[in-house]
Design a protein around this motif. Structure first.
Motif, PDB file in Angstrom:
ATOM      1  N   PHE A  53      -0.688  -1.515   2.313  1.00 47.36           N
ATOM      2  CA  PHE A  53      -0.273  -1.753   1.449  1.00 47.36           C
ATOM      3  C   PHE A  53      -1.775  -3.034   1.194  1.00 47.36           C
ATOM      4  N   ASP A  54      -1.395  -4.219   2.389  1.00 49.88           N
ATOM      5  CA  ASP A  54      -1.659  -4.977   1.233  1.00 49.88           C
ATOM      6  C   ASP A  54      -2.276  -5.875   2.796  1.00 49.88           C
ATOM      7  N   ALA A  55      -3.023  -5.164   3.558  1.00 50.12           N
ATOM      8  CA  ALA A  55      -3.665  -5.255   5.080  1.00 50.12           C
ATOM      9  C   ALA A  55      -4.127  -6.737   5.589  1.00 50.12           C
ATOM     10  N   PRO A  56      -3.799  -7.626   6.263  1.00 53.93           N
ATOM     11  CA  PRO A  56      -3.995  -9.267   6.826  1.00 53.93           C
ATOM     12  C   PRO A  56      -5.257  -8.871   7.455  1.00 53.93           C
ATOM     13  N   ILE A  57      -5.605  -8.563   8.010  1.00 53.97           N
ATOM     14  CA  ILE A  57      -7.014  -7.888   8.087  1.00 53.97           C
ATOM     15  C   ILE A  57      -8.341  -7.096   6.867  1.00 53.97           C
ATOM     16  N   GLN A  58      -8.552  -7.572   6.179  1.00 52.09           N
ATOM     17  CA  GLN A  58      -8.974  -6.316   5.904  1.00 52.09           C
ATOM     18  C   GLN A  58     -10.441  -6.293   6.614  1.00 52.09           C
TER      19      GLN A  58
END
Length: 175
Positions: A53-58
């Motif tokens: 949902f809110d990836a640590p690495i974009q």
């Protein structure tokens, strides 16, 4: 010893950002927090969903070694290709309701740790540490609520927070 130190650093930013973005998701969605508390067995799938949902690495980048074709377009050798992991994790062709946080989502084939030979060496450590934190939130806190405005970290690739104020009350969750 070098491998242990490398593993620690490989998983540090990923773990830190996973915990921060997962906590932010729970703090901003009391219904999801309530479900996790009611169904703590969802912690492992919640960790995967926080990663998606809110990836640590974009994003990450790769250099092509040979010409390749992607979606009908040719990319020549020795070209830098930027891979938007976070965008792939929201692909509606791959995920039903991609913009919804669903801590029971299965399967969850996110690419937050990349894939193949570039798969993150710290992935297992991040998952274990994330599960420990979210299990504690689900089972071992009497309270977990926002205590101020979160401040996102400004970074192109890493997704995290500079500040994520939360009020925590220790003890088992009543209910």
């Amino acid at each position: 010893m070098d491998n242990v130190i490398f593993l620690f650093f490989a998983g540090f930013d990923t773990t830190t950002n996973l915990v921060a973005t997962g906590c932010a998701a729970l703090l901003s969605r009391p219904d999801v927090l309530a479900r996790l508390r009611a169904e703590p067995e969802l912690v492992p799938s919640a960790v995967e969903e926080f990663l998606r949902f809110d990836a640590p690495i974009q994003a990450t980048a790769r250099l092509t070694r040979a010409p390749i074709e992607v979606s009908g377009r040719r990319i020549n050798a020795n070209r830098l290709v930027v891979l938007l992991l976070a965008a792939a994790n929201r692909d509606g062709r791959r995920f039903a309701r991609p913009d919804e946080l669903d801590i029971a989502r299965t399967p969850n084939p996110h690419v937050s740790f990349s894939a193949g030979p570039h798969f993150c060496l710290g992935a297992t450590l991040a998952r274990l540490e994330g599960a420990a934190v979210f299990d504690r939130i689900a089972r071992g806190l009497a309270g977990f609520e926002p205590a101020g405005a979160p401040v996102r970290r400004r970074h192109m690739s890493f997704r995290g927070y500079d500040h994520l104020p939360a009020r925590v009350r220790l003890g088992a969750f009543p209910g």
